[in-house]
Motif scaffolding. Structure first.
Motif, short mmCIF file in Angstrom:
data_model
loop_
_atom_site.label_atom_id
_atom_site.label_comp_id
_atom_site.label_asym_id
_atom_site.label_seq_id
_atom_site.Cartn_x
_atom_site.Cartn_y
_atom_site.Cartn_z
N ARG A 187 47.45 52.05 39.26
CA ARG A 187 46.06 51.75 39.62
C ARG A 187 45.23 51.30 38.43
N ASP A 188 45.58 51.76 37.23
CA ASP A 188 44.83 51.35 36.04
C ASP A 188 44.92 49.85 35.78
N PHE A 189 45.93 49.18 36.39
CA PHE A 189 46.09 47.74 36.20
C PHE A 189 44.92 46.94 36.78
N PRO B 196 45.39 38.84 34.00
CA PRO B 196 46.76 38.40 34.32
C PRO B 196 47.67 38.24 33.11
N HIS B 197 47.12 37.79 31.96
CA HIS B 197 47.99 37.54 30.80
C HIS B 197 48.55 38.82 30.20
N LEU C 216 39.61 36.36 35.56
CA LEU C 216 39.21 37.44 36.46
C LEU C 216 40.10 38.67 36.27
N LEU C 217 39.46 39.84 36.26
CA LEU C 217 40.21 41.08 36.30
C LEU C 217 40.99 41.17 37.61
N VAL C 218 42.08 41.93 37.62
CA VAL C 218 42.85 42.12 38.84
C VAL C 218 41.96 42.69 39.95
N ALA C 219 41.05 43.59 39.57
CA ALA C 219 40.14 44.17 40.56
C ALA C 219 39.32 43.10 41.26
N THR C 220 38.80 42.13 40.50
CA THR C 220 38.01 41.04 41.08
C THR C 220 38.88 40.15 41.94
#
Length: 546
Positions: free
Chosen positions: A423-425, A430-431, A386-390
């Motif tokens: 914020r771009d993170f 996670p890796h 999962l993306l950090v956003a998700t």
């Protein structure tokens, strides 16, 4: 300094990554006198372990090379030895203790068989009876209780401290002149750590061996070392006598590391809330979490593991309460029971005056917003797919926070702002982050539902000292901004003294001492608390020349 047993001169270790060469170790020089301890300290990725593996010749030849430098052991350059010659040195003259014994020991061989195997390799003339006797003697040297019967035990049948002792016994079985210890106490409780450090020093005194000790704990350095080398990005930036380096550091990086220790950080202001100085947020009464022990064909319950046994505790709004104790004392089980991730056997848990014990999952859902947890290992607790956003917006969606996806993305971006990340993170996995960054993302996830209460379970245990300082200061800032209440589970007494308002000490499932942190850590009353605090390696406890 007496004549050096090991002398490293201008050593370079390059690791091949595709078509590029990474300078893992870049021109380091140091020496270890006979009978002395040299500590290599630095943060993760600084090149400490690569340096040690270069000395003992355990780096894979396909990707590792040494374009420059010498490693002189008793005057002989180890880099010029062929495979057969280095094998004669490795184990017999230079031995190594690895950081994680469970991954270093063979799980399908008894510990006795693993130690005797090392003896047979270096002493092929040795008979079975002599090898067994020598193995049992090695186990007795490292104070394994009932060594003769433990000879036939497998690694999983031993505790973490006992497995580390077995690793030391295996390393010492062939009576090496140099012992390399790579973070041998990182995962151990302070009391077990104290025993292992005391054991290494005693064996060093008895045998006269030298020690290359790798660590990031300056308390351990102060207790163990005569000489210290500080590594940064593959280079030794400072080398000298232990007392000189720790008390009068010359390099800016050494000064930065020492300044980041909890005992050297500026103390946070004392908690003060004049309007509601003692408003209880969480009240735990006579809580028990027992796990049944089942035996026999019919799997009948014959006894219980009393992980949490009649615990009562009150935590006030906006307070940071540290929960300390050794592994297996029930700290994490208590934290999970508070969050209803582990169902209590009996007792009461009230959040803001509402009883949580006995509620169904549906009834608990509204309370999940108020209670969150930050886990010890963000690498395993964050979903790698999962993306950090998700990761941040999923819990918001489940609890009806935000009117639409775009609003939740903006809330997630603000969360990253609050934990001091870009914020771009949001659009990374996670890796793609460092350990400290992943821990910040774990905190952001815990904050996503704007909770009143967070359980922090050993969240700084795997972090370098500078990253740990950043996380602790971040927690204090968040507490101040949101009036958050924290239950901080740890075994790091330095962190406890810096961060917490009150401290609770657990032993064998029970609370044995509780009070203001300054009182518990400064003048402990219970014998177990006194033992725990006495085992903590302190920076001021210099043992030079010992």
């Amino acid at each position: 300094m007496t004549a050096p047993l090991l002398e490293v001169r201008n050593l370079c270790t390059y690791l091949q990554s595709g078509k590029q060469h990474v300078k893992a170790v870049d021109g380091i020089s140091f020496s270890i006198p006979k009978g002395d301890t040299f500590c290599l300290v630095g943060e993760s990725g600084s090149g400490k372990s690569i340096s040690a593996l270069s000395v003992i010749g355990l780096l894979p030849s396909g990707i590792a090379s040494h374009p420059h430098g010498e490693i002189l052991f008793n005057g002989e350059d180890l880099l010029k030895l062929d495979d057969m010659q280095i094998r004669a040195v490795r184990g017999a003259k230079i031995a190594m203790i690895f950081q994680e014994p469970m991954t270093s020991l063979n799980p399908v061989m008894t510990i006795g068989a693993q130690i005797t195997e090392a003896l047979y390799i270096h002493h092929p003339e040795m008979g079975a009876d002599e090898a067994q006797a020598r193995t049992i003697k090695a186990l007795e040297q490292v104070q394994i209780p009932d060594a003769a019967s433990r000879f036939r035990n497998y690694p999983h049948q031993l505790s973490g401290g006992q497995r580390q002792r077995v690793m030391i016994a295996m390393a010492l079985a062939c009576e090496p002149q140099l012992l390399i210890a790579d973070e041998p106490t990182t995962a151990l409780d302070v009391t077990v750590q104290a025993e292992i450090l005391r054991l290494i020093k005693q064996l060093q005194h008895d045998t006269g061996m030298s020690v290359l000790f790798i660590t990031h704990d300056f308390g351990v350095v102060a207790q163990m070392a005569q000489w210290v080398g500080v590594m940064q990005r593959g280079r030794l930036v400072e080398v000298g006598a232990c007392q000189t380096v720790l008390q009068q550091p010359q390099h800016a990086y050494t000064q930065q590391l020492l300044a980041a220790l909890p005992e050297n950080l500026a103390k946070p202001p004392v908690l003060s809330n004049p309007t509601q100085p003692s408003t209880p947020l969480l009240e735990i009464q006579h809580l028990k979490v027992w796990f049944p022990i089942k035996k026999g064909v019919l799997r009948r319950t014959v006894d219980y593991v009393r992980a949490v046994d009649d615990v009562s505790l009150t935590i006030n709004q906006g307070e940071i309460v540290a929960l300390v104790g050794e592994s297996g004392c029930g700290k994490t089980t208590l934290g999970r029971a508070v969050l209803q991730l582990e169902k209590p056997t009996s007792g009461s848990i009230q959040l803001q005056g509402h009883e949580l014990v006995g509620l169904s999952e549906r009834e608990l859902k509204p309370w999940r917003k108020q209670m969150q947890i930050a886990f010890q290992d963000p690498q395993s607790s964050l979903n790698p797919r999962l993306l950090v956003a998700t990761t941040l917006t999923e819990p918001m969606k489940a609890h009806g926070i935000g009117h639409n996806h775009d609003e939740r993305i903006e809330l997630a971006a603000r969360l990253l702002d609050s934990v001091q990340l870009d914020r771009d993170f949001l659009w990374r996995y996670p890796h793609e982050f460092s350990g400290g960054q992943r821990q910040r993302i774990g905190l952001a996830r815990a904050l996503a539902l704007n909770p009143e209460f967070i359980v922090c379970d050993e969240i700084t245990s795997a972090l370098d000292v500078s990253v740990q300082a950043e996380i602790l200061q971040l927690l204090l800032n968040i507490r101040q901004q949101r009036n958050l209440t924290l239950l901080f589970i740890t075994h790091n007494i330095g962190v406890v003294e810096y961060l917490s308002d009150r401290t609770v000490v657990m032993y064998q499932g029970k609370i044995v001492e509780a009070g203001l942190t300054a009182q518990v850590c400064g003048a402990p009353e219970h014998a177990y608390t006194q033992k725990l605090l006495a085992a903590v390696p302190r920076l001021h406890r210099l043992s030079l020349g010992a």
